[in-house]
Design an enzyme around this catalytic site. Structure first.
Site, PDB file in Angstrom:
ATOM      1  N   TYR A 123      81.817  98.880   7.294  1.00 39.36           N
ATOM      2  CA  TYR A 123      81.581  97.918   6.217  1.00 39.36           C
ATOM      3  C   TYR A 123      80.188  98.143   5.626  1.00 39.36           C
ATOM      4  O   TYR A 123      79.549  99.148   5.925  1.00 39.36           O
ATOM      5  CB  TYR A 123      81.799  96.501   6.740  1.00 39.36           C
ATOM      6  CG  TYR A 123      83.232  96.243   7.152  1.00 39.36           C
ATOM      7  CD1 TYR A 123      84.251  96.220   6.204  1.00 39.36           C
ATOM      8  CD2 TYR A 123      83.576  96.064   8.492  1.00 39.36           C
ATOM      9  CE1 TYR A 123      85.575  96.006   6.579  1.00 39.36           C
ATOM     10  CE2 TYR A 123      84.895  95.850   8.877  1.00 39.36           C
ATOM     11  CZ  TYR A 123      85.893  95.824   7.913  1.00 39.36           C
ATOM     12  OH  TYR A 123      87.202  95.629   8.275  1.00 39.36           O
TER      13      TYR A 123
ATOM     14  N   GLU B 199     122.175  89.231  33.351  1.00 38.95           N
ATOM     15  CA  GLU B 199     121.766  90.578  32.935  1.00 38.95           C
ATOM     16  C   GLU B 199     122.759  91.579  33.510  1.00 38.95           C
ATOM     17  O   GLU B 199     122.990  91.616  34.718  1.00 38.95           O
ATOM     18  CB  GLU B 199     120.355  90.889  33.418  1.00 38.95           C
ATOM     19  CG  GLU B 199     119.923  92.334  33.289  1.00 38.95           C
ATOM     20  CD  GLU B 199     120.094  92.911  31.884  1.00 38.95           C
ATOM     21  OE1 GLU B 199     120.699  93.993  31.753  1.00 38.95           O
ATOM     22  OE2 GLU B 199     119.656  92.259  30.912  1.00 38.95           O
TER      23      GLU B 199
ATOM     24  N   ALA C 160     128.295  89.019  31.563  1.00 38.29           N
ATOM     25  CA  ALA C 160     128.695  87.621  31.371  1.00 38.29           C
ATOM     26  C   ALA C 160     129.863  87.511  30.390  1.00 38.29           C
ATOM     27  O   ALA C 160     129.813  88.051  29.284  1.00 38.29           O
ATOM     28  CB  ALA C 160     127.520  86.808  30.874  1.00 38.29           C
TER      29      ALA C 160
END
Length: 674
Positions: free
Chosen positions: A176, A412, A457
């Site tokens: 800067y 999972e 699942a």
């Protein structure tokens, strides 16, 4: 009880100011300021949370001393007008109320800005040399303008002290304005402000003197880049010469950083940057400066911070992104709860938010920068919730639902949790992602979430729990390519290799290269991983140009592509696609229709992934409130999945509370276990 980090949590002094410990919040752009440059309510809450987390001092982000010409972004904090003092006073009072000290960084962008921030004016700098990133040719400052800016820095320091700041920091780093005067790469002046280091120091030293006068007895810190890593730029030899001069001019401490916009990878480090790599630079500066030194950069673990102070490398340790991920990092370290610290992985999600001109955010902490937003409500007491998928989104959703009071079951289908994080952490230099996976797994164990591994699942499994909410986080599947194959085709997927589900055991070095089809982030990372394992690699890109890993995070992508292009084991083929696989060969088709038959010990597809969310429709049809998050909704980054999880649980619990269904005892959840 013995303090586990005695040096880190001992008091420290800057001039006449005592800090309660050696931890400092580093200044970081947030895009949280109000449009007029004042402190907004969002900014106030953001900094208050970090002060409450136990740092000794908060360095508030860059405040412009000369708007609009010195602005580096929008919205940006200002300190160039007396009318802004009251808003800053609110912030300093809030920080002090949490037991921390406050410091304001004084800033001018110089050439590293855009005309849309500077009111259409050309940026100003030491010399009319455009930054290669911003590509705006600046106007070289005249000597009267330099002298006027010196005064403005001093006036800004006086306003900061009037607003209640305990200290001020001059931003002389990262390319800067002030750093641009110091650097021989960007300062080509031929007058008394350019040329030899003595001249390039003239303006920075004048600013230090003016700020010293404006700050009164408040400490003045000067932040510098000890190495810019650009040709002709500031290096450690010159920085060592600068340090005592800056101290003699009135700097009470030096904050040692590195890089410029052109070397952002040495400023906002990518995931591959090792912990504490700047600490040796701070140690060298401290040896000659004669004033305290702050070290900063990729300091993620308290042990690393403790060592930096204990061995004399630095007097203070500045934490930046680590405090975005976990504002309570200091408090947890102080009580020895190191494993409870949510670890920053240097994924640079936060950087991408800012580059997209959004408010600051964190991939792992969805509350960062959003502290004023209404949080999750605790509406789940005595009820059940189901989460399907144990990636980062699913694990976070399970923990958030636990925070909301639900009994949570997490399904999972794999044998382990967090395979997406495994895929992210396996490529070279990305092991920090394993920190986050391990953290989430620990939190699930501590929360006693019921985790069912190797469980594909079904709707019946989920509905049997009688849940009040389901979250589908089943992730994504590999995108397949309809190519001609033989029965013995050595064909697989890059993602499965990185997760460990399909190792390279059958690809023997010397039996032909591993051909990787697809040059996105996964393909490029897989190419580097396979090459590091000792195999020759052919990376095939359909694009006729080398547009490698084009969706990867900007800073990380630059380094990844550079490493690939210089890797002698990796050959990059463009303008080709896979036509057939079999008999130890891959057939590649050029865009002109011609084909080549190449030997291949294995062929791996890296053509992207597609969402898997079919389960959600069935659950919704059964009347169960169901949310689809992460890659199941849209394939993205880890932060997308985490933020999706937070948004889903927040929306569900707040809707329940606001409709009056669960109003009694539905407290806000502000401390997230995830």
């Amino acid at each position: 009880m013995t303090q586990p980090f005695p040096h880190l949590f001992s008091p420290g002094r800057l001039r006449g100011l005592t800090l309660p410990n050696r931890l400092v919040m580093a200044p970081m752009e947030s895009n949280l300021a109000a449009a007029d440059g004042s402190v907004s309510d969002a900014m106030l809450a953001y900094y208050t949370a970090r002060a409450a987390g136990g740092v000794g001092m908060v360095i508030v982000e860059y405040a412009c001393v000369d708007r609009p010409l010195g602005l580096g972004g929008s919205p940006q904090l200002g300190i160039d007008d007396d009318a802004l003092i009251d808003s800053h006073r609110r912030l300093t009072a809030a920080i002090a109320a949490q037991g921390a000290r406050s410091c304001l960084q004084l800033f001018h962008a110089g050439r590293q800005t855009l005309r849309r921030f500077t009111g259409g004016q050309a940026p100003v700098a030491a010399s009319p040399i455009a930054c290669r990133v911003y590509r705006e040719e600046p106007r070289g400052l005249t000597i009267p303008e330099i002298e006027a800016l010196t005064v403005k820095f001093g006036e800004a320091a006086a306003r900061a002290v009037a607003a209640g700041y305990d200290a001020v920091e001059i931003h002389g780093a990262h390319g800067y304005l002030i750093g641009g005067f110091l650097s021989g790469a960007s300062n080509h002046r031929t007058d008394s402000y350019g040329g030899p280091l003595e001249n390039r120091l003239r303006f920075p030293l004048a600013v230090v003197s003016a700020v010293r006068q404006g700050a009164g007895e408040a400490p003045v810190i000067f932040r510098l880049s000890a190495e810019e890593f650009v040709e002709g730029g500031t290096g450690i030899t010159e920085a060592l010469a600068m340090a005592p001069r800056l101290a003699a001019a009135g700097a009470d401490a030096l904050h040692v950083s590195t890089g410029t916009a052109e070397r952002m990878d040495c400023n906002v480090d990518p995931v591959s940057a090792p912990q504490g790599w700047r600490v040796p630079l701070a140690r060298q500066i401290r040896a000659v400066a004669g004033v305290p030194v702050l070290t900063v950069g990729v300091i993620r673990q308290p042990e690393v911070a403790e060592q930096a102070v204990a061995d004399g490398s630095a007097d203070f340790v500045a934490l930046g992104r680590a405090l975005l991920a976990d504002p309570d990092w200091p408090a947890k370290a102080k009580r020895g709860a190191v494993e409870a610290i949510r670890p920053c992985t240097s994924c640079n999600w936060c950087v991408d938010q800012l580059l997209s001109h959004k408010r600051l955010g964190c991939a792992e902490n969805p509350r960062a920068g959003r502290e004023t937003e209404a949080p999750i409500r605790r509406t789940g007491a005595g009820r059940n919730a189901a989460v399907v998928g144990g990636g980062p989104g699913g694990m976070v959703a399970a923990l958030l639902l636990h925070d909301a009071g639900f009994r949570v079951t997490l399904f999972e289908r794999a044998a382990t949790l967090g395979l997406g994080l495994v895929a992210s952490g396996t490529p070279p230099g990305k092991d920090k992602f394993f920190w986050y996976r391990d953290y989430l797994v620990r939190r699930l164990e501590q929360a006693r979430v019921a985790v069912r591994l190797n469980a594909e699942a079904t709707p019946e499994d989920i509905l049997a729990l009688a849940p009040d909410i389901a979250v589908v986080a089943t992730g994504a599947a590999n995108r397949v390519l309809p190519v001609e194959t033989t029965q013995d085709a050595p064909l697989g997927f890059a993602h499965d290799l990185l997760t460990g589900e399909a190792p390279l055991a059958d690809a023997t070095p010397g039996h032909g290269p591993v051909v990787i089809v697809g040059s996105g982030e996964t393909g490029c990372e897989c190419a580097e991983y396979v090459a590091d394992a000792g195999h020759e690699v052919v990376l095939v890109s359909r694009s006729p140009e080398r547009r490698l890993a084009r969706r990867a995070q900007y800073v990380y992508r630059r380094q990844l592509v550079a490493r690939l292009e210089s890797n002698p084991r990796v050959r990059i083929e463009t303008g080709m696609e896979l036509a057939a696989v079999g008999n130890g060969h891959a057939v590649l088709r050029h865009t002109d229709g011609t084909t080549q038959r190449r030997p291949a010990s294995r062929v791996l597809l890296a053509l992207g992934r597609v969402p898997e969310n079919g389960l959600a429709e069935t659950l919704r049809a059964a009347g169960l409130p169901t949310y689809v998050i992460g890659d199941s909704r849209e394939v993205g980054r880890i932060g997308d999945a985490v933020h999706d999880a937070y948004a889903a649980v927040r929306a569900f619990t707040r809707a329940e509370a606001e409709t009056g269904m669960m109003a009694a005892g539905a407290a806000d959840v502000t401390a997230l276990s995830c």
